[in-house]
Design a protein around this motif. Structure first.
Motif, PDB file in Angstrom:
ATOM      1  N   GLY A  81       0.817  -1.211   0.000  1.00  6.43           N
ATOM      2  CA  GLY A  81       0.000   0.000   0.000  1.00  6.43           C
ATOM      3  C   GLY A  81       0.847   1.256   0.000  1.00  6.43           C
ATOM      4  N   ALA A  82       1.896   1.257   0.816  1.00  8.68           N
ATOM      5  CA  ALA A  82       2.781   2.420   0.871  1.00  8.68           C
ATOM      6  C   ALA A  82       3.509   2.613  -0.455  1.00  8.68           C
ATOM      7  N   ALA A  83       3.967   1.514  -1.059  1.00  2.66           N
ATOM      8  CA  ALA A  83       4.672   1.609  -2.334  1.00  2.66           C
ATOM      9  C   ALA A  83       3.737   2.087  -3.442  1.00  2.66           C
ATOM     10  N   PHE A  84       2.483   1.622  -3.426  1.00  2.00           N
ATOM     11  CA  PHE A  84       1.506   2.090  -4.413  1.00  2.00           C
ATOM     12  C   PHE A  84       1.262   3.584  -4.244  1.00  2.00           C
ATOM     13  N   ALA A  85       1.159   4.034  -2.993  1.00  2.00           N
ATOM     14  CA  ALA A  85       0.965   5.461  -2.729  1.00  2.00           C
ATOM     15  C   ALA A  85       2.125   6.281  -3.277  1.00  2.00           C
TER      16      ALA A  85
ATOM     17  N   PHE B 116      -3.580  -2.495   3.679  1.00  2.00           N
ATOM     18  CA  PHE B 116      -3.190  -1.713   2.498  1.00  2.00           C
ATOM     19  C   PHE B 116      -3.535  -0.242   2.707  1.00  2.00           C
ATOM     20  N   ALA B 117      -4.734   0.004   3.251  1.00  2.00           N
ATOM     21  CA  ALA B 117      -5.143   1.384   3.529  1.00  2.00           C
ATOM     22  C   ALA B 117      -4.184   2.053   4.513  1.00  2.00           C
ATOM     23  N   GLU B 118      -3.725   1.297   5.501  1.00  2.00           N
ATOM     24  CA  GLU B 118      -2.767   1.849   6.459  1.00  2.00           C
ATOM     25  C   GLU B 118      -1.476   2.252   5.754  1.00  2.00           C
ATOM     26  N   GLY B 119      -1.042   1.423   4.792  1.00  2.00           N
ATOM     27  CA  GLY B 119       0.147   1.772   4.031  1.00  2.00           C
ATOM     28  C   GLY B 119      -0.041   3.018   3.186  1.00  2.00           C
ATOM     29  N   VAL B 120      -1.204   3.136   2.572  1.00  2.00           N
ATOM     30  CA  VAL B 120      -1.488   4.320   1.749  1.00  2.00           C
ATOM     31  C   VAL B 120      -1.498   5.584   2.608  1.00  2.00           C
TER      32      VAL B 120
ATOM     33  N   GLY C  54       0.693   9.760   3.416  1.00  2.00           N
ATOM     34  CA  GLY C  54       0.043  11.059   3.327  1.00  2.00           C
ATOM     35  C   GLY C  54      -1.135  11.131   2.385  1.00  2.00           C
ATOM     36  N   LEU C  55      -1.516  10.023   1.753  1.00  2.00           N
ATOM     37  CA  LEU C  55      -2.676  10.024   0.871  1.00  2.00           C
ATOM     38  C   LEU C  55      -3.909   9.529   1.629  1.00  2.00           C
TER      39      LEU C  55
ATOM     40  N   GLN D  54       2.047  14.588   7.391  1.00  2.00           N
ATOM     41  CA  GLN D  54       0.788  14.203   8.022  1.00  2.00           C
ATOM     42  C   GLN D  54       0.182  12.987   7.339  1.00  2.00           C
ATOM     43  N   ARG D  55      -0.335  12.049   8.142  1.00  2.00           N
ATOM     44  CA  ARG D  55      -0.966  10.853   7.598  1.00  2.00           C
ATOM     45  C   ARG D  55      -2.282  11.198   6.905  1.00  2.00           C
ATOM     46  N   GLY D  56      -2.670  10.354   5.964  1.00  2.00           N
ATOM     47  CA  GLY D  56      -3.953  10.531   5.313  1.00  2.00           C
ATOM     48  C   GLY D  56      -5.097  10.000   6.169  1.00  2.00           C
ATOM     49  N   THR D  57      -6.309  10.190   5.694  1.00  2.00           N
ATOM     50  CA  THR D  57      -7.500   9.747   6.418  1.00  2.00           C
ATOM     51  C   THR D  57      -8.236   8.682   5.610  1.00  2.00           C
ATOM     52  N   VAL D  58      -9.117   7.948   6.288  1.00  2.00           N
ATOM     53  CA  VAL D  58      -9.933   6.913   5.639  1.00  2.00           C
ATOM     54  C   VAL D  58     -11.401   7.302   5.754  1.00  2.00           C
ATOM     55  N   SER D  59     -12.101   7.312   4.632  1.00  2.00           N
ATOM     56  CA  SER D  59     -13.547   7.544   4.630  1.00  2.00           C
ATOM     57  C   SER D  59     -14.227   6.386   3.913  1.00  2.00           C
ATOM     58  N   GLU D  60     -15.519   6.211   4.149  1.00  2.00           N
ATOM     59  CA  GLU D  60     -16.273   5.124   3.531  1.00  2.00           C
ATOM     60  C   GLU D  60     -17.291   5.684   2.546  1.00  2.00           C
TER      61      GLU D  60
END
Length: 469
Positions: free
Chosen positions: A30-34, A61-65, A69-70, A142-148
């Protein structure tokens, strides 16, 4: 450094959960994709199938993204083409967690750029692998956020807007979801309603909202252990139940989806399989009616009837290698309106050049409902030749066996060879075969087409005698 070559395939990442794939590794992917797509987009959309391991891996994967920062837009349970819809409609890169029809112990990641543009070995996947192998750099910002976000209803409405079924005569169809993601998408796309969903276990069904189509559901319960049969409808063993149900209830057609519901397979009113090449030709003709003179992509193991029919209807057939990244790249290069593969993947310009079995199924139902004859009569016009289907042979040396076949056929009068994808041999009189090595297994894959079944069998026997000697 870890060696990821065993799980990073030509088009996706796939492996055994707990042995080849775990949350820590998926987080790194996930981090590498980001890092790959960070210059292009502020967020990534993520979906997953019904496998027990999928929600946890999608979360990793979301945690990696977000660690890079995305932001992440999670659409939750989804078919692969539903993820492509989200990527296209939201104009965001995406990641889908699925191993398609592979057994329950497997999982994987299909990734795309914004607009559902594919990420394969030559378009970013090798770079992602290298980043993970060498160690993903830490991000200090800054880390990114997760929304649904729930996109299922929008996905269904979009597809139904592309194919007008309002004038259909009444049809009864059986749909086998194979305990895969078709059980999630079909009820909404086909407007079956909650009563029909709950009746699926008892063989009940329901019609599309306001449309005269009665759906008889099979194996709609989401279950990544695939308790009824493998969710791979190209294997004849996996459509036996569908064939029997079509005959039992007197249905007009049957539709089977694979595990992530991006492929569909059709059987007619007799329960007989309809070749994906015939479906490719049928849909191509419908798309050409909307866009005369358009380009149609077909891979090199589809029937030669496909380019013949496309040309007869004023279209421009273009041949390409097997594989979705090649199809999508050629569609982008040529501006093609549609593309089809003999593996039952169907690609639409109006669906961001992505593959969607659901849209192909709607086209088949529309074509059937617009006339009064049975599906077998309708599709016979698009089935001109006999074919072997794909025959796999395990070999010790793929290159040596390919060369032996080439040497045997290449010196014969009137034979034409090409090596666009494996070895294709055109014989005098119109018969042909393609022999391709598997990218991931010690296999050679043979496809043969000829005027009739006896000619096909004769050519199959001749080629296999060389391969398996």
């Amino acid at each position: 450094m870890p060696d990821l070559s065993g799980i990073v395939k030509a088009y996706d990442i796939r492996g055994v959960v707990g042995e080849q794939l775990d949350a820590a590794l998926v987080r790194d992917f996930g981090a590498a994709f980001a890092l790959l797509i960070k210059p292009e987009a502020p967020a990534v959309v993520i979906g997953h199938d019904m496998r027990d391991s999928s929600p946890g891996l999608a979360s990793a994967f979301a945690e990696g993204v977000t660690s890079q920062g995305l932001d992440v837009v999670s659409i939750g349970l989804a078919s692969t083409d539903q993820l492509y819809f989200a990527s296209g409609s939201l104009n965001l890169p995406g990641a889908m967690f699925t191993a398609s029809h592979n057994p329950a112990k497997y999982n994987g990641i299909k990734m795309c750029r914004a607009g559902a543009s594919p990420v394969g070995q030559d378009t970013g996947l090798a770079e992602i692998r290298d980043t993970v192998e060498q160690g993903v750099p830490e991000f200090e910002g800054q880390r990114g956020t997760v929304s649904e976000r729930d996109v299922l209803a929008d996905y269904a409405a979009y597809l139904r807007n592309l194919v007008d079924l309002s004038g259909n005569r009444p049809l009864k169809i059986v749909v086998d979801a194979g305990n895969g993601m078709g059980g999630h998408t079909v009820p909404t796309v086909f407007g079956m309603g909650s009563a029909a969903r709950s009746a699926s276990a008892e063989g009940g069904g329901g019609g599309m909202d306001g449309l005269p189509i009665d759906v008889v559901p099979m194996y709609f319960e989401l279950d990544g252990s695939f308790p009824n049969h493998e969710a791979n409808p190209l294997d004849p063993a996996n459509i036996v139940d569908l064939q029997a149900k079509v005959r039992e209830v007197g249905a007009d057609a049957g539709v089977a989806f694979d595990g992530d519901a991006d492929r569909c397979f059709i059987v007619d009113e007799r329960g007989e399989p309809v070749s994906p090449s015939a479906i490719t030709a049928l849909v191509a003709v419908r798309e050409l009616a909307k866009d005369p003179g358009g380009t149609i992509i077909h891979n090199l193991i589809t029937s030669k009837g496909v380019p013949e029919i496309v040309a007869e209807h004023g279209g421009k057939p273009v041949r390409t290698r097997v594989g979705h990244s090649f199809i999508k790249a050629e569609m982008a290069r040529t501006g093609a309106i549609f593309g089809g593969e003999h593996s039952a993947h169907y690609y639409f310009r109006d669906f961001w050049r992505a593959d969607t079995g659901m849209l192909a199924a709607l086209h088949v139902l529309a074509a059937l409902g617009e006339q009064n004859g049975p599906l077998s009569d309708l599709t016979s016009a698009y089935s001109r030749y006999a074919a072997s289907g794909e025959i796999n042979s395990t070999v010790d040396d793929q290159v040596a066996k390919m060369m032996a076949v080439k040497d045997s056929f290449g010196t014969r009068p009137g034979v034409e060879l090409d090596e666009l994808d494996g070895l294709t041999v055109q014989l005098p009189g119109g018969a042909w075969f393609n022999l391709r090595p598997s990218n991931t297994e010690p296999l050679l894959r043979l496809n043969v087409e000829a005027a009739n079944a006896e000619a096909v069998q004769g050519l199959v026997d001749e080629v296999l005698a060389i391969i398996r000697s």
